[in-house]
Design an enzyme around this catalytic site. Structure first.
Site, PDB file in Angstrom:
ATOM      1  N   SER A   1      -2.200  -0.561  -2.084  1.00  0.00           N
ATOM      2  CA  SER A   1      -2.423   0.368  -0.979  1.00  0.00           C
ATOM      3  C   SER A   1      -3.716   0.043  -0.233  1.00  0.00           C
ATOM      4  O   SER A   1      -4.809   0.081  -0.808  1.00  0.00           O
ATOM      5  CB  SER A   1      -2.484   1.805  -1.509  1.00  0.00           C
ATOM      6  OG  SER A   1      -3.007   2.686  -0.549  1.00  0.00           O
TER       7      SER A   1
ATOM      8  N   LYS B   1      -0.781  11.092   4.677  1.00  0.00           N
ATOM      9  CA  LYS B   1      -0.937  10.586   3.302  1.00  0.00           C
ATOM     10  C   LYS B   1      -1.967   9.468   3.232  1.00  0.00           C
ATOM     11  O   LYS B   1      -2.624   9.281   2.196  1.00  0.00           O
ATOM     12  CB  LYS B   1       0.413  10.152   2.756  1.00  0.00           C
ATOM     13  CG  LYS B   1       1.133   9.067   3.563  1.00  0.00           C
ATOM     14  CD  LYS B   1       0.824   7.676   3.109  1.00  0.00           C
ATOM     15  CE  LYS B   1       1.476   6.642   4.002  1.00  0.00           C
ATOM     16  NZ  LYS B   1       1.231   5.254   3.559  1.00  0.00           N
TER      17      LYS B   1
ATOM     18  N   ASP C   1       5.756   9.160  -0.779  1.00  0.00           N
ATOM     19  CA  ASP C   1       4.828   8.236  -0.130  1.00  0.00           C
ATOM     20  C   ASP C   1       3.389   8.526  -0.530  1.00  0.00           C
ATOM     21  O   ASP C   1       2.570   7.612  -0.680  1.00  0.00           O
ATOM     22  CB  ASP C   1       4.996   8.350   1.387  1.00  0.00           C
ATOM     23  CG  ASP C   1       4.500   7.110   2.119  1.00  0.00           C
ATOM     24  OD1 ASP C   1       4.052   6.160   1.460  1.00  0.00           O
ATOM     25  OD2 ASP C   1       4.556   7.098   3.364  1.00  0.00           O
TER      26      ASP C   1
END
Length: 343
Positions: free
Chosen positions: A260, A197, A250
């Site tokens: 992030s 991810k 996620d």
């Protein structure tokens, strides 16, 4: 033996890694059970131990008052019933090797790391098996922005262990009224989802930085989920894991949150900065940068197509301009949405 000991009394926890996520998990666990955090920097360890803050990574946010911290690895792990590894993937093996002689036999090891080892291409639980054979090894994964959890916002994660009974025991160590912890025995799926991810968060950040639009962002995230599911299943994970907290959850958080790190890498690249410049400005590890090259090699070995990950590898490691990455994706001919290959 370790499982019976954990049931007989309140377990003690050692968390190795004084970054934002390691500190957050340590603070969360400290609300339930005696917990010691190891930080490499003595000043950081002293601040956490005495002031109950980690200003470098979490500003002035308050940590659990019962959390202890030390810069001495042996001291941190000597009495631990549970070992939690929160150091970056590139130092995971070396830190584990340093504590191996001090760790109690057979205690469970939980990885917080969402990355893969560069040279061996191994998952972190496979590294645990190399260094601490016989210790049950698993992973905590999910949509977990550290700052929000320390601030008391509601969140959830999945604890994956090869034995479900151990997962349930560890669930009680970390679970709180606002941090819900679910269980699974799909360690491979949870680890692969957590590693991949980050690569796709870089892609989303690039798109946002190029002002590609909401539709493009949704397309990239959705097709990214398909890619990581495809590779994860090929490596032995279960498809349903990728539709859950460790996968889709996620992925959404990492691709969309302004906190992030990997998304911020993409934003920086879209602004014309180099990978080195962006990472230096972050001052923290963005696992997606290192993982991109490992993932594309694993996919090639397995014969799995990962067009988005391949474009990110080209940008991050081979000098491809960021604008060309999105043009490359749009040149892919779409096939069947579920069963087809390609982007």
């Amino acid at each position: 033996m370790a499982r019976r000991r954990m049931m007989a009394r309140t377990p003690t926890v050692a968390v190795l890694g004084g970054g934002s996520w390691g500190t957050t998990v340590a603070s969360t666990a400290a609300r339930n059970t005696p917990t010691t955090l190891w930080a490499r920097d003595p000043a950081t360890a002293a601040e956490i131990d005495t002031q109950h803050t980690n200003s470098r990574y979490l500003g002035d946010l308050g940590l659990a008052p019962g959390l202890r911290a030390t810069a001495d690895l042996a001291e941190a792990v000597a009495s631990a019933d549970v070992l939690v590894m929160g150091v970056p993937s590139h130092s995971f093996r070396s830190v584990l090797e340093q504590v191996a002689a001090h760790v109690r036999p057979w205690i469970p090891v939980v990885s917080l790391v969402k990355g893969l080892e560069q040279d061996t291409r191994k998952r972190m639980t496979e590294v645990v098996a190399d260094v601490l054979p016989g210790h049950p090894a698993g992973v905590l994964a999910g949509p977990n922005i550290a700052r929000e959890i320390v601030q008391g916002y509601s969140a959830a994660a999945t604890i994956a262990m090869p034995d479900h009974q151990t997962a349930e025991l560890l669930q009680g160590v970390i679970h709180t009224s606002r941090f819900r912890v679910y269980t699974t025995d799909d360690v491979i799926g949870a680890e692969i989802a957590g590693a991949l991810k980050n690569v796709y968060a870089v892609a989303t950040g690039i798109g946002d930085g190029l002002d590609a639009g909401d539709n493009t962002r949704a397309m990239v995230i959705t097709r990214a989920l398909r890619e990581l599911t495809r590779l994860g299943v090929a490596l032995g994970g279960r498809a349903e894991t990728f539709a859950g907290l460790a996968g889709m959850g996620d992925l959404i958080a990492t691709c969309t949150s302004p906190h992030s790190r990997n998304r911020r890498v993409g934003l920086g690249l879209a602004a014309g900065k180099t990978v080195e410049q962006v990472c230096a400005e972050l001052g923290q590890v963005a696992e997606g940068v290192k993982t991109s090259s490992v993932v594309t090699k694993i996919a090639a070995e397995r014969g799995v197509e990962l067009p988005i990950a391949a474009e990110m590898d080209a940008v991050l490691n081979h000098g491809q301009p960021v604008a060309d990455a999105y043009r490359g994706l749009l040149q892919q001919r779409p096939g069947h949405e579920v069963h087809g290959e390609g982007a």
